[in-house]
Design an enzyme around this catalytic site. Sequence first.
Site, PDB file in Angstrom:
ATOM      1  N   LYS A   5      -5.857  -8.792   2.743  1.00  0.00           N
ATOM      2  CA  LYS A   5      -4.930  -9.878   3.028  1.00  0.00           C
ATOM      3  C   LYS A   5      -4.763 -10.827   1.832  1.00  0.00           C
ATOM      4  O   LYS A   5      -3.686 -11.400   1.644  1.00  0.00           O
ATOM      5  CB  LYS A   5      -5.369 -10.644   4.279  1.00  0.00           C
ATOM      6  N   GLY A  12     -13.334  -6.058   3.898  1.00  0.00           N
ATOM      7  CA  GLY A  12     -12.176  -5.227   3.579  1.00  0.00           C
ATOM      8  C   GLY A  12     -10.870  -5.887   3.988  1.00  0.00           C
ATOM      9  O   GLY A  12      -9.895  -5.903   3.237  1.00  0.00           O
ATOM     10  N   TYR A  13     -10.853  -6.441   5.180  1.00  0.00           N
ATOM     11  CA  TYR A  13      -9.655  -7.113   5.686  1.00  0.00           C
ATOM     12  C   TYR A  13      -9.312  -8.319   4.817  1.00  0.00           C
ATOM     13  O   TYR A  13      -8.142  -8.543   4.476  1.00  0.00           O
ATOM     14  CB  TYR A  13      -9.899  -7.541   7.133  1.00  0.00           C
ATOM     15  N   THR A  14     -10.323  -9.095   4.456  1.00  0.00           N
ATOM     16  CA  THR A  14     -10.085 -10.265   3.618  1.00  0.00           C
ATOM     17  C   THR A  14      -9.522  -9.866   2.260  1.00  0.00           C
ATOM     18  O   THR A  14      -8.562 -10.478   1.758  1.00  0.00           O
ATOM     19  CB  THR A  14     -11.385 -11.058   3.433  1.00  0.00           C
TER      20      THR A  14
END
Length: 253
Positions: A162, A157-159
């Site tokens: 970003k 999710g973070y990747t």
Amino acid sequence: MTPFDLTGRLAVVTGARRGIGRAVARALAEAGADVIGVSASLEKSGSAVEQDVTAAGRSFEAIRADFADPEAVRALGADLAGRERRVDILVNNAGTIRRAPAAEHTDEDWDLVLQVNLSAQFALARAVGARMAARGRGKIVFTASLLSFQGGITVPGYTAAKHGVAGLTKALANEWASRGVNVNAVAPGYIATDNTRALQDDPVRSRAVLERIPAGRWGRADDLAGAVVFLASDAAAYVHGAVLPVDGGWLGR
């Protein structure tokens, strides 16, 4: 005065209570800017970041806003865009992370991370950036990540968020550069903050990280400060749509 002088300008820094946000708020104040700090848990008065800013001789205002709440973000954008004193600099730094293997990464964690790290960033930039474009001047700086370029491990999710921030930076720059608004991003490397605590505390992962960094150390929040001040200043007048790594040389390996 120098091209890096921000005297008389008003900067909004999200995620300002600690870590990178606090360091950036302090640096902007030391360059001359007054600061509005935004965080979900920011103290109304007496916070560490407020003390940093006022020690630099600049004014500080605290706003509480939860970036996980879309309505709160829209209200924040309307508030900032509607003020008599214009926002000159928006540092879109607020973020969160959830770590789990992809097969175990829940819908709830995915939705939270995308909302805080990407959807909220767009909503706030849209509101404040529209006013900047209307008057022909402004600076927006997003906090991207090394994972704007790479895939990472157990942070899908973070990747995704970003990578989205990097794309959003370029998309907004394409629209607003001709209208006097600089939209750029910094991409922190492995910085010793709460978001990376799990990696710092894992001796195997921490050693692997350090062995990959040419500078030979974890970054500090203050390492981001100069890059943000540059992008927020007149020295970066012809810089548009850039994602500037501040990573100790990680991406150069």
